[in-house]
Design an enzyme around this catalytic site. Structure first.
Site, PDB file in Angstrom:
ATOM      1  N   SER A 183       0.859  -1.190   0.000  1.00 55.69           N
ATOM      2  CA  SER A 183       0.000   0.000   0.000  1.00 55.69           C
ATOM      3  C   SER A 183       0.896   1.242   0.000  1.00 55.69           C
ATOM      4  O   SER A 183       2.122   1.131   0.051  1.00 55.69           O
ATOM      5  CB  SER A 183      -0.914  -0.020   1.213  1.00 55.69           C
ATOM      6  OG  SER A 183      -0.121   0.002   2.379  1.00 55.69           O
ATOM      7  N   LEU A 189       1.115   3.423  -2.459  1.00 55.41           N
ATOM      8  CA  LEU A 189       1.672   3.704  -3.790  1.00 55.41           C
ATOM      9  C   LEU A 189       1.024   4.930  -4.437  1.00 55.41           C
ATOM     10  O   LEU A 189       1.366   5.288  -5.559  1.00 55.41           O
ATOM     11  CB  LEU A 189       1.469   2.494  -4.714  1.00 55.41           C
ATOM     12  CG  LEU A 189       2.188   1.213  -4.318  1.00 55.41           C
ATOM     13  CD1 LEU A 189       1.870   0.099  -5.306  1.00 55.41           C
ATOM     14  CD2 LEU A 189       3.698   1.444  -4.276  1.00 55.41           C
ATOM     15  N   GLY A 190       0.078   5.524  -3.746  1.00 55.26           N
ATOM     16  CA  GLY A 190      -0.611   6.670  -4.334  1.00 55.26           C
ATOM     17  C   GLY A 190      -1.725   6.231  -5.271  1.00 55.26           C
ATOM     18  O   GLY A 190      -1.918   6.801  -6.347  1.00 55.26           O
ATOM     19  N   TYR A 224      -3.478  10.398  13.436  1.00 47.52           N
ATOM     20  CA  TYR A 224      -2.099   9.905  13.499  1.00 47.52           C
ATOM     21  C   TYR A 224      -1.920   8.665  12.643  1.00 47.52           C
ATOM     22  O   TYR A 224      -0.911   8.458  11.994  1.00 47.52           O
ATOM     23  CB  TYR A 224      -1.745   9.508  14.942  1.00 47.52           C
ATOM     24  CG  TYR A 224      -0.999  10.555  15.703  1.00 47.52           C
ATOM     25  CD1 TYR A 224       0.148  11.144  15.175  1.00 47.52           C
ATOM     26  CD2 TYR A 224      -1.428  10.960  16.964  1.00 47.52           C
ATOM     27  CE1 TYR A 224       0.837  12.110  15.886  1.00 47.52           C
ATOM     28  CE2 TYR A 224      -0.743  11.926  17.681  1.00 47.52           C
ATOM     29  CZ  TYR A 224       0.389  12.495  17.138  1.00 47.52           C
ATOM     30  OH  TYR A 224       1.066  13.439  17.834  1.00 47.52           O
ATOM     31  N   CYS A 282     -11.590  26.528  12.728  1.00 44.19           N
ATOM     32  CA  CYS A 282     -12.408  25.725  13.640  1.00 44.19           C
ATOM     33  C   CYS A 282     -11.935  25.878  15.086  1.00 44.19           C
ATOM     34  O   CYS A 282     -12.239  26.862  15.731  1.00 44.19           O
ATOM     35  CB  CYS A 282     -12.450  24.279  13.172  1.00 44.19           C
ATOM     36  SG  CYS A 282     -13.948  23.451  13.713  1.00 44.19           S
ATOM     37  N   PHE A 320     -10.273  29.135  15.322  1.00 43.37           N
ATOM     38  CA  PHE A 320     -11.252  30.222  15.388  1.00 43.37           C
ATOM     39  C   PHE A 320     -11.720  30.392  16.833  1.00 43.37           C
ATOM     40  O   PHE A 320     -11.771  31.496  17.375  1.00 43.37           O
ATOM     41  CB  PHE A 320     -12.427  29.860  14.466  1.00 43.37           C
ATOM     42  CG  PHE A 320     -13.721  30.612  14.663  1.00 43.37           C
ATOM     43  CD1 PHE A 320     -14.030  31.709  13.872  1.00 43.37           C
ATOM     44  CD2 PHE A 320     -14.662  30.177  15.597  1.00 43.37           C
ATOM     45  CE1 PHE A 320     -15.254  32.378  14.031  1.00 43.37           C
ATOM     46  CE2 PHE A 320     -15.879  30.837  15.766  1.00 43.37           C
ATOM     47  CZ  PHE A 320     -16.174  31.943  14.981  1.00 43.37           C
ATOM     48  N   HIS A 322     -14.023  24.628   7.916  1.00 45.07           N
ATOM     49  CA  HIS A 322     -12.713  24.190   7.432  1.00 45.07           C
ATOM     50  C   HIS A 322     -12.508  24.665   5.993  1.00 45.07           C
ATOM     51  O   HIS A 322     -12.851  23.936   5.058  1.00 45.07           O
ATOM     52  CB  HIS A 322     -12.608  22.663   7.501  1.00 45.07           C
ATOM     53  CG  HIS A 322     -12.498  22.156   8.898  1.00 45.07           C
ATOM     54  ND1 HIS A 322     -11.291  21.979   9.529  1.00 45.07           N
ATOM     55  CD2 HIS A 322     -13.448  21.823   9.801  1.00 45.07           C
ATOM     56  CE1 HIS A 322     -11.497  21.543  10.765  1.00 45.07           C
ATOM     57  NE2 HIS A 322     -12.805  21.439  10.952  1.00 45.07           N
ATOM     58  N   GLU A 369      -9.991  24.734   4.207  1.00 39.01           N
ATOM     59  CA  GLU A 369      -9.052  23.904   3.440  1.00 39.01           C
ATOM     60  C   GLU A 369      -9.760  22.829   2.625  1.00 39.01           C
ATOM     61  O   GLU A 369      -9.233  22.346   1.621  1.00 39.01           O
ATOM     62  CB  GLU A 369      -8.007  23.268   4.372  1.00 39.01           C
ATOM     63  CG  GLU A 369      -8.508  22.186   5.328  1.00 39.01           C
ATOM     64  CD  GLU A 369      -9.100  22.710   6.634  1.00 39.01           C
ATOM     65  OE1 GLU A 369      -9.486  23.899   6.675  1.00 39.01           O
ATOM     66  OE2 GLU A 369      -9.193  21.932   7.603  1.00 39.01           O
TER      67      GLU A 369
HETATM   68  N1  GLN Z   1     -13.159  20.752  19.190  1.00 37.13           N
HETATM   69  C1  GLN Z   1     -13.870  21.826  18.581  1.00 37.13           C
HETATM   70  C2  GLN Z   1     -15.363  21.548  18.451  1.00 37.13           C
HETATM   71  O1  GLN Z   1     -15.782  20.426  18.518  1.00 37.13           O
HETATM   72  C3  GLN Z   1     -13.265  22.145  17.215  1.00 37.13           C
HETATM   73  C4  GLN Z   1     -13.435  21.046  16.232  1.00 37.13           C
HETATM   74  C5  GLN Z   1     -12.531  21.209  15.045  1.00 37.13           C
HETATM   75  O2  GLN Z   1     -11.580  21.962  15.073  1.00 37.13           O
HETATM   76  N2  GLN Z   1     -12.802  20.476  13.987  1.00 37.13           N
HETATM   77  O3  GLN Z   1     -16.130  22.444  18.261  1.00 37.13           O
END
Ligand code: GLN
Length: 618
Positions: free
Chosen positions: A58, A60-61, A99, A437, A440, A567, A569
């Site tokens: 596994s 390998l992209g 992780y 998130c 923030f 998010h 991203e």
């Molecule tokens: N732990 C925070 C929450 O549940 C932020 C969650 C996150 O950053 N995805 O609101």
């Protein structure tokens, strides 16, 4: 039966009785050994399948390979849909540890998936849904629930035909409708490698599918690996041969072999692989390492991989040449930017929890990459360990060479104090900042404590007994939102953006945008007024409920200080980088290079005080 909703729930009245359920597949209570569920109206052979299975090992992209291949076919004007098949028993990826598995990618409809779905969305520039992702857990749940309802009429429920039948059903439902309509080619990515215990039923289901759909309907691609031991200094094909044999033992004859390798696969190696795997030499391709994943589609086309797929599946007549020209021009403009020399350089700090593992923040990494290509800047990303920051002096030391700071999403209390200190430093020293998130939420806490005078302000997630719970879990709001899975607020939500705010500037004047969320806690409404009076601007919020979704500081206080409860991203794409990330990188460039603000790119992405008249949030 409606096929627009192939969810795990049985959704048609004809399915509610066991006999009805079986008759849908042309079967009766007397039973038949075959069990091939086919959605009503499904036409065999209409949708084609490209199945990518890894061999040897596994990592390998496969996702990058399959998405690049899907892109080539998509560019030709065909409707494509990827599907990732996971062997694990989890229902989704929401509970997986970043992780071990990399980030959890959240789809528009709120499904939490493997990070490969992010690769597909980015490369194909399409939003995917729960139709594009299956796990063994989903398949088994569907079967066991039906079994408890008596849905199998006294039959013993077996891996074959029931489990494999369920897999085929899911594929055919996707073929008929991915949410936007009929699909020309489905790209199936099987998790793991041939020979794994976990994915065996997927491989068997795909073998059956190919048989049932008919010749020329399913193209099997073996992605293999060519070893090049340093002691020998030459490529060896044996591991690849053995890996491909595992696939053949499962009854699958690959039609195409793609050889992952460090260096271009040699002619000798490719000839051997062709001979031992019954694959014509012209269908064996070298997929060696490249300087960037974005050049892979072009490399595949140059090698003729797309042509071989089209020929095998008989799809040449569905190609739209004008569509392909347009798509290729757009992609070349992007790869030209990618290849252009860059004289600019900035250092970006990311204060995360999983700093030792880049995959845990894969989409952030990608979003930064998209912006760096668009803005022609090399971004030196530094992963900052915030557990080590315990004082203002510590924050200033850790952030000494940092031009911009991101505090990403996360759960749990590790490194929280360090994050708050880092944000304070960025706010006071006018370092461009983006809080995502959890980031923030930490920015709200920092502002509450140090500017609004709310001593000891905190989030109830991290300190339930805090004197000022500026971030709290608000169950009544959860009742108002569509919630899927656990108690998290998941998936895409509308954000109302305040005119003339920084957010409004970044989103090109839009006052309503959609971003993806994955959180449980949010700004406690009773503190909004106090925070706003102290100068914090909530420039994005839920259209109906007091859920704060974007925060910023006025340009008079800070050149670029912004945060999203969502998010950002997850929605960045190579050709369309996410605006809030663009603003951050552009702001960091203009710290070094004030002239940048007056270039065309600078005018688009750097907000000067003259065009900033931010109003208050509500
Ligand atoms: N732990 C925070 C929450 O549940 C932020 C969650 C996150 O950053 N995805 O609101």
């Amino acid at each position: 039966m409606p096929h627009s909703e192939p969810s795990s729930k049985e959704n048609a009245s004809s399915n509610s009785t066991a006999a009805g359920f079986l008759s849908q597949f042309g079967q009766s209570e007397t039973g038949s050994e075959a069990y091939s569920p086919i959605p009503a109206g499904y036409v065999r052979g209409r949708t084609k399948f490209v199945v990518v299975i890894g061999t040897v090992m596994s990592g390998l992209g496969k996702g990058i390979f399959a998405s690049s291949l899907a892109k080539l076919i998509h560019d030709k004007g065909l409707r494509v849909a990827p599907i990732k098949m996971e062997g694990y028993l989890n229902i989704d990826s929401g509970t997986l540890n970043p992780y071990r598995h990399g980030e959890v990618f959240v789809l528009e409809d709120g499904l939490e998936t493997d990070m490969d779905l992010g690769t597909y969305e980015r490369i194909l520039e399409e939003n995917l849904s729960r139709r594009n992702f299956i796990t063994a857990g989903q398949i088994y749940t569907r079967i066991l629930e039906r079994e408890r309802r008596g849905g199998y009429l006294g039959r013993d429920v077996q891996m074959i035909p029931h489990v494999t039948g369920e897999v085929k059903m899911k594929l055919r439902e996707l073929a008929m409708n991915d949410g936007k309509g009929q699909i020309d080619v489905i790209f199936v990515e099987v998790g793991g490698t041939a020979g794994d215990y976990e994915n065996g039923f997927y491989i068997e289901a795909l073998r059956e599918l190919a048989f049932e759909e008919g010749e020329g309907s399913t193209c099997f691609v073996a992605l293999t690996y060519i070893i090049e031991p340093s002691i020998l200094g030459e490529q060896k094909s044996k591991a690849a041969q053995l890996g491909i044999k595992r696939l053949m033992e499962a009854g699958i004859q690959p039609h195409i072999v793609a050889c992952r390798a460090k260096n271009p696969a040699t002619e000798k190696v490719m000839e051997k692989i062709a001979m031992f795997s019954n694959v014509p030499r012209r269908r064996v391709f070298s997929m060696h390492d490249r300087e960037s994943i974005y050049v892979i589609p072009d490399a595949m086309r140059e090698g003729g991989l797309d042509r071989e797929i089209l020929s095998f599946l008989g799809l040449h007549e569905r190609v739209n040449a004008a569509h392909e020209d347009r798509a290729r021009r757009e992609w070349s403009a992007f790869t030209d930017k990618l290849a252009a020399p860059r004289s600019r350089e900035i250092t970006l700090g990311i204060a995360g929890k999983y700093t030792s593992l880049r995959d845990a923040y894969a989409s952030i990494d990608k979003a930064i990459e998209h912006c760096s290509i668009e803005l022609g800047v090399n971004v030196d990303v530094r992963w900052l360990e915030t557990s080590d920051i315990t004082s203002s002096a510590g924050a200033s030391k850790t952030l000494a060479d940092i031009d911009a700071l991101i505090v990403p999403g996360g759960f749990g209390s590790r490194g929280i104090q360090g994050k708050i200190l880092a944000i304070q430093h960025a706010r006071e020293q006018r370092i461009p900042f983006l809080g995502i998130c959890l980031g923030f939420q930490m920015a709200v806490i920092e502002f509450a404590r140090n500017v609004a005078g709310l001593t000891g302000a905190h989030s109830t997630e991290l300190e339930p007994a805090t004197a000022h719970p500026v971030i709290a879990e608000l169950p009544e709001q959860k009742l108002l939102e569509g919630i899927m899975g656990g108690t998290m607020r998941l998936g895409a939500q509308d954000i109302q953006v305040t005119p003339n705010s920084l957010a409004n500037f970044l989103y090109r004047g839009a006052t309503s945008v959609r971003e993806r969320f994955r959180h449980r806690f949010e700004v406690e409404p009773r503190y909004i007024e106090q925070l706003t009076k102290a100068g914090l601007i909530f420039s994005g919020y839920h259209p109906q409920h007091p859920i704060m979704q974007i925060l910023e500081l006025p340009v008079s206080m800070h050149p670029y200080f912004i945060g999203g409860q969502f998010h950002p991203e997850l929605t960045s794409r190579p050709i369309h980088p996410q605006p809030i990330f663009m603003g951050l990188i552009a702001a960091a460039i203009s710290v070094h290079e004030p002239e940048f603000a007056s270039t065309a790119l600078g005018r688009r992405w750097v907000r000067s005080s003259s065009n900033a008249r931010a109003g208050s949030g509500l």
